[in-house]
Write a protein that holds these residues in place. Sequence first.
Motif, PDB file in Angstrom:
ATOM      1  N   ASN A  66       0.866  -1.176   0.000  1.00  0.00           N
ATOM      2  CA  ASN A  66       0.000   0.000   0.000  1.00  0.00           C
ATOM      3  C   ASN A  66       0.906   1.231   0.000  1.00  0.00           C
ATOM      4  N   GLU A 116      -6.718  -4.547   9.280  1.00  0.00           N
ATOM      5  CA  GLU A 116      -7.447  -4.605   8.009  1.00  0.00           C
ATOM      6  C   GLU A 116      -6.493  -4.887   6.843  1.00  0.00           C
ATOM      7  N   GLY A 120      -6.182  -8.345   4.479  1.00  0.00           N
ATOM      8  CA  GLY A 120      -6.462  -8.176   3.057  1.00  0.00           C
ATOM      9  C   GLY A 120      -5.250  -8.398   2.170  1.00  0.00           C
ATOM     10  N   THR A 122      -2.123  -7.137   2.394  1.00  0.00           N
ATOM     11  CA  THR A 122      -1.103  -6.089   2.304  1.00  0.00           C
ATOM     12  C   THR A 122      -0.034  -6.388   3.350  1.00  0.00           C
ATOM     13  N   THR A 304      -4.081   3.309  -1.037  1.00  0.00           N
ATOM     14  CA  THR A 304      -5.499   3.477  -0.705  1.00  0.00           C
ATOM     15  C   THR A 304      -5.813   4.882  -0.229  1.00  0.00           C
ATOM     16  N   THR A 312     -11.875   2.275   2.485  1.00  0.00           N
ATOM     17  CA  THR A 312     -11.284   1.035   2.975  1.00  0.00           C
ATOM     18  C   THR A 312      -9.762   1.111   2.805  1.00  0.00           C
ATOM     19  N   ASP A 314      -8.333  -1.558   1.293  1.00  0.00           N
ATOM     20  CA  ASP A 314      -8.404  -2.829   0.583  1.00  0.00           C
ATOM     21  C   ASP A 314      -7.633  -2.714  -0.732  1.00  0.00           C
ATOM     22  N   SER A 395     -11.917 -10.890  -4.109  1.00  0.00           N
ATOM     23  CA  SER A 395     -12.141 -10.058  -2.930  1.00  0.00           C
ATOM     24  C   SER A 395     -10.977 -10.240  -1.966  1.00  0.00           C
ATOM     25  N   SER A 396     -10.666  -9.187  -1.230  1.00  0.00           N
ATOM     26  CA  SER A 396      -9.615  -9.292  -0.207  1.00  0.00           C
ATOM     27  C   SER A 396      -9.965 -10.360   0.829  1.00  0.00           C
ATOM     28  N   ARG A 397     -11.258 -10.694   0.908  1.00  0.00           N
ATOM     29  CA  ARG A 397     -11.666 -11.726   1.874  1.00  0.00           C
ATOM     30  C   ARG A 397     -11.215 -13.124   1.463  1.00  0.00           C
TER      31      ARG A 397
ATOM     32  N   GLN B 379     -13.544  -3.732   8.514  1.00  0.00           N
ATOM     33  CA  GLN B 379     -13.559  -2.897   7.313  1.00  0.00           C
ATOM     34  C   GLN B 379     -14.673  -1.851   7.335  1.00  0.00           C
ATOM     35  N   SER B 395     -18.032  -4.881   2.227  1.00  0.00           N
ATOM     36  CA  SER B 395     -17.823  -5.938   1.246  1.00  0.00           C
ATOM     37  C   SER B 395     -19.087  -6.781   1.156  1.00  0.00           C
TER      38      SER B 395
END
Lengths: 438, 438
Positions: A66, A116, A120, A122, A304, A312, A314, A395-397, B379, B395
């Motif tokens: 990031n 977070e 995700g 990072t 970000t 976010t 993300d 998705s970061s999830r 998030q 999300s």
Amino acid sequence: MSELRALLPEWVVPVCPENEVLDGHAVLIEGDRILDVIAVDQLDEAYPGAVRQALPGCALIPGLINAHAHSAMALMRGLADDLPLMRWLQDHIWPAEQRWVGPDFVRAGSELAIAEMLLGGTTCFNDNYFFPDVTAATAVQAGMRAVLGLPVISLPTAWAQTEDEYFSRGLEVHQSLRSEALLSTAFAPHAPYTVSDSAFRRMRELAEEMDIPIHLHLLEADGEIEGSKKEHGLHPLDRLDRLGLLSPRLLAVHMTQLTPTDMDRVARAGVSVLHCPASNLKLASGICPVAELDKRGVNIAIGTDGAASNNTLDMFAEMRLAALLAKGASGDPEAVPAARALSMATIHGARALGLDGEIGSIEKGKQADLVAVQLDHLQTAPVHHVISQLVYACSSRQVEQVWVAGRQVVAGGELQHLDMERIARQTREWHRRLADFE
Amino acid sequence: MSELRALLPEWVVPVCPENEVLDGHAVLIEGDRILDVIAVDQLDEAYPGAVRQALPGCALIPGLINAHAHSAMALMRGLADDLPLMRWLQDHIWPAEQRWVGPDFVRAGSELAIAEMLLGGTTCFNDNYFFPDVTAATAVQAGMRAVLGLPVISLPTAWAQTEDEYFSRGLEVHQSLRSEALLSTAFAPHAPYTVSDSAFRRMRELAEEMDIPIHLHLLEADGEIEGSKKEHGLHPLDRLDRLGLLSPRLLAVHMTQLTPTDMDRVARAGVSVLHCPASNLKLASGICPVAELDKRGVNIAIGTDGAASNNTLDMFAEMRLAALLAKGASGDPEAVPAARALSMATIHGARALGLDGEIGSIEKGKQADLVAVQLDHLQTAPVHHVISQLVYACSSRQVEQVWVAGRQVVAGGELQHLDMERIARQTREWHRRLADFE
């Protein structure tokens, strides 16, 4: 002797070379480093003692970087939206900061942000905020890599009162972090309109001496150019050039107000551009001409910005947006293909930070900053092309495992070194304080 | 008598009125309808027999409406990226469709898409693809609401060979779905450049008679205007006007090529615009002037387009992008605030589809299409403003529970009526077939 581990993902995406996807490969980690990347069928012979960790369905990618964050501002996520930049800053963000920013705020905000970001995928962030010593301590605790900005601004804040004090506190932080393997620093002058010529000059000399980057908000919105001409008689790029700042050491955040001539100049000077597409759109600051800069060979990394203007941290969402927006804004659907967007979120970030010898790709000898992303999921099925799914659909999830310098910091989607309950509690407390104040 | 249920979320976001957030309220469901929305402290007295379901940390919102989808194309997610529209269609999508599209492909693709949409909080989709009967059957099985497009195109496909056949098959599908409570239909002419005047005329008459919308790709990219002038001697809007199609019945997808005069005309005619920001950016088709249309009072709904050009069917991502892009493209940071974006993803979609008497908001008497979104998550913390967090930070993975017409279709993040293993297996099979073909 540290244990030798072999990660066995479904795919390895080394990023260097760009667009490569390896099937049936293992990534070997020894201590904090990538020892090797080899075909799985050679593993027994080459490294018989390696402890294997299967990662079925996963793509293994370098940790995302990031390139521009204000971590602690995570506590101000959604505090004030749908406003112009200057009203947003002057009526909401700055008053809240004046009232509340201090070590406690920064600790709580950095913990929330770091949690977070790690979850995700990072693994490194380039931060710009007050009390970088506190954010640094939080990063160490979490096991995250970071570049801490040393703030410089011609206004008194809770961090420092005078220009001298900004420098002395910054140098102190820099000294105190020299023994931290995962941390480094950058000067973080706020913006041309809030930093004096003398501060820029002093910073330039120190930055050379200390061999650190200069991380500056630049040409974020259109008022900045007129303001600079009025105050300094110069376009901001001319002013920075006179001050000797247009160089590969300069990390220019935003850059939404560029003419083709400016772009050539930025390319020639080797300035890195830190692109924050969500924040630029949300504040309607303008759109960074990423396709045009990329064609000129400018090193563009993705950030970000703070969660107060995104909202976010993300990097999957940001990488996707960077890829989409570059096409839409340039009218060229072939601009910033998926693999280039992934490079911007990894090796380009590393290059900007002067860390590309250590991180940003999965290569022998580099630091083991790695992320296993589960692609066996509805939203990324079928996997026609791994990099396309990572950039356009993931998705970061879907991040399952994260390592920083060989140490696992997220396992099975759970943080290993931060206390989620404490983060939730602190965040609720700060929510109340900020709400009472608004 | 059907059971009376009371949902007790942390917040209710009814959408109508826009920007309202209710604390401490219960939503009562009886059968397929919302019986009432009342303060929790009145629940005992008003509805003593209601079975309570607590939803701690959740915002309850109306089900999201994906106003433009090609569901079955989920199987082509990421098949070909980073290409111009016409090369993408002519060299990749159309050949793959010619080879593979049939009931089996559409069943597998629709199942994948419907699963993704329901899990992401979408309760209704406006589809446009071949074999709508097959997609309809899949929606019924999943318990999802849908508007099925009846394709019309002046080219032979696996669905029909001649104009006559498109109409006769379409009417057959329409008849066969009349008893399905959750389904309705729309004519789905492909685009002005692939549909004849005679087909448009016939469709207009039938649509009035059947009282259904006309769902048309319109002004997606710039070549379309020149092409129409060459072939018909008219701008596409002039041509549609002459054919009597510029009316509230028209759902115009994309609309990236509009002059201010065109915008006035669209507003006057009461045409709904179905905005697909990710697809428009990805294909560099142009940018729909959403801020300007919104100011003119045009009903703008949001769609994902097919997963081959998005590459997700994630309405949370699409809603966020619509809100961000409207600001960036117009230069107005106050354009499309969070609450308006949420309206576009719910009640505006319902209005376009002629279903706003039944769905699109949480109001007494409407169908119970509801989504519980867990906001107690890193998030989206802290929750300074519920709607801001829903639009800018949330999300789709935070969707916990989903009801369509009072029936729970997602519980605790799990699909209730579709077999995920079968979907995964089918998707893998189709991956192999498509990969061998490419």
